[in-house]
Write a protein that holds these residues in place. Structure first.
Motif, PDB file in Angstrom:
ATOM      1  N   LYS A 145     -18.167  33.567  23.507  1.00 18.67           N
ATOM      2  CA  LYS A 145     -19.060  34.214  22.540  1.00 18.67           C
ATOM      3  C   LYS A 145     -18.981  35.732  22.671  1.00 18.67           C
ATOM      4  O   LYS A 145     -18.893  36.453  21.667  1.00 18.67           O
ATOM      5  CB  LYS A 145     -20.503  33.744  22.772  1.00 18.67           C
ATOM      6  N   VAL A 146     -19.014  36.227  23.902  1.00 13.55           N
ATOM      7  CA  VAL A 146     -18.930  37.667  24.127  1.00 13.55           C
ATOM      8  C   VAL A 146     -17.596  38.208  23.625  1.00 13.55           C
ATOM      9  O   VAL A 146     -17.533  39.250  22.967  1.00 13.55           O
ATOM     10  CB  VAL A 146     -19.121  37.988  25.629  1.00 13.55           C
ATOM     11  N   LYS A 147     -16.509  37.492  23.918  1.00 17.49           N
ATOM     12  CA  LYS A 147     -15.177  37.911  23.465  1.00 17.49           C
ATOM     13  C   LYS A 147     -15.112  37.922  21.944  1.00 17.49           C
ATOM     14  O   LYS A 147     -14.588  38.873  21.329  1.00 17.49           O
ATOM     15  CB  LYS A 147     -14.128  36.946  24.026  1.00 17.49           C
ATOM     16  N   LEU A 148     -15.649  36.890  21.295  1.00 18.88           N
ATOM     17  CA  LEU A 148     -15.588  36.785  19.849  1.00 18.88           C
ATOM     18  C   LEU A 148     -16.322  37.928  19.164  1.00 18.88           C
ATOM     19  O   LEU A 148     -15.801  38.554  18.234  1.00 18.88           O
ATOM     20  CB  LEU A 148     -16.182  35.453  19.401  1.00 18.88           C
ATOM     21  N   ILE A 149     -17.529  38.227  19.617  1.00 19.83           N
ATOM     22  CA  ILE A 149     -18.308  39.289  18.981  1.00 19.83           C
ATOM     23  C   ILE A 149     -17.687  40.650  19.250  1.00 19.83           C
ATOM     24  O   ILE A 149     -17.696  41.530  18.386  1.00 19.83           O
ATOM     25  CB  ILE A 149     -19.774  39.243  19.459  1.00 19.83           C
ATOM     26  N   GLY A 150     -17.120  40.844  20.428  1.00 24.64           N
ATOM     27  CA  GLY A 150     -16.420  42.094  20.706  1.00 24.64           C
ATOM     28  C   GLY A 150     -15.251  42.292  19.749  1.00 24.64           C
ATOM     29  O   GLY A 150     -15.057  43.378  19.194  1.00 24.64           O
ATOM     30  N   ASP A 151     -14.482  41.214  19.530  1.00 26.81           N
ATOM     31  CA  ASP A 151     -13.359  41.291  18.590  1.00 26.81           C
ATOM     32  C   ASP A 151     -13.848  41.524  17.163  1.00 26.81           C
ATOM     33  O   ASP A 151     -13.240  42.279  16.393  1.00 26.81           O
ATOM     34  CB  ASP A 151     -12.543  39.994  18.631  1.00 26.81           C
ATOM     35  N   LEU A 152     -14.936  40.865  16.810  1.00 30.01           N
ATOM     36  CA  LEU A 152     -15.454  41.005  15.455  1.00 30.01           C
ATOM     37  C   LEU A 152     -15.962  42.424  15.199  1.00 30.01           C
ATOM     38  O   LEU A 152     -15.781  42.973  14.103  1.00 30.01           O
ATOM     39  CB  LEU A 152     -16.581  40.003  15.214  1.00 30.01           C
ATOM     40  N   LEU A 153     -16.571  43.029  16.190  1.00 28.88           N
ATOM     41  CA  LEU A 153     -17.010  44.416  16.057  1.00 28.88           C
ATOM     42  C   LEU A 153     -15.815  45.340  15.807  1.00 28.88           C
ATOM     43  O   LEU A 153     -15.883  46.249  14.969  1.00 28.88           O
ATOM     44  CB  LEU A 153     -17.762  44.853  17.323  1.00 28.88           C
ATOM     45  N   THR A 154     -14.734  45.103  16.543  1.00 24.68           N
ATOM     46  CA  THR A 154     -13.526  45.902  16.338  1.00 24.68           C
ATOM     47  C   THR A 154     -12.991  45.724  14.922  1.00 24.68           C
ATOM     48  O   THR A 154     -12.641  46.694  14.241  1.00 24.68           O
ATOM     49  CB  THR A 154     -12.443  45.492  17.352  1.00 24.68           C
TER      50      THR A 154
END
Length: 206
Positions: free
Chosen positions: A167-176
């Motif tokens: 979840k943390v990885k996904l949202i970090g990527d989505l923010l980028t």
């Protein structure tokens, strides 16, 4: 006779300061009071996270933003956080512990999302929430080990820490991605907001 209180190691966990221990429970076995208090406090934290994510969902349901898929995603994650809180309470009960019912956001009446009017700050709030939750769960896992409760440590790792990692990885990527397509922190996100909304289907984590 109540269980003697032991000296608690220094911790930043959201402990339940008024917790009433269930030391006399017949189901209780190798369940330190400090771990019980921590589980009680952390379950309330999860309810607060659920409340905040649902508040974000409502923001994107409004007609001036109208991003229904983004709203649906925040609602979905709000429900999942509530389920996680309920799972922790169920575990607390199975171990012979007690939950101290109390109002969430006792010291503040709002979820802290009132100024959000765009995807970037909303995703930022979600990312910070999950990072905080991850930190809390790791500390809770360590606390259980410190007090000789390997069962709780194992449950926290498998049911609460591991699901947070993607979840943390996904949202970090989505923010980028949101920044790359032109999303901003205000209401002038333009076409980028629409693109992110259409990508909502890729956000679901099994």
């Amino acid at each position: 006779m109540s269980e003697p209180r032991v000296k608690r190691i220094k911790t930043c966990l959201p402990l339940c300061k008024t917790h009433f221990s269930s030391a006399g429970s017949l189901a209780r076995q190798n369940f330190p009071t400090v771990v019980e208090e921590s589980l009680c406090g952390v379950s309330t934290l999860l309810m607060e996270v659920s409340y905040r994510l649902e508040a974000l969902a409502k923001i994107f349901e409004q007609s001036d933003l109208a991003l229904p898929r983004v709203a649906a995603y925040f609602h979905q994650e709000s429900v999942k956080e509530l389920e996680r809180a309920e799972a922790m309470l169920q575990y607390l009960t199975q171990r012979g512990g007690k939950y101290c019912s109390k109002n969430i956001f006792f010291d503040k009446s709002r979820p802290g999302t009132e100024e959000v009017c765009a995807i970037l700050p909303a995703l930022g709030i979600m990312l910070n929430q999950w990072k905080e939750e991850m930190s809390v769960m790791v500390e809770l896992n360590q606390l259980a080990h410190e007090y000789g409760d390997p069962h709780t440590a194992s449950v926290i790792k498998s049911q609460f820490i591991q699901p947070l990692v993607p979840k943390v990885k996904l949202i970090g990527d989505l923010l980028t991605s949101a920044r790359r397509v032109g999303c901003t922190s205000d209401s002038t996100g333009g076409f980028g907001k629409y693109l992110i909304d259409r990508l909502q289907e890729t956000l679901t984590i099994a």
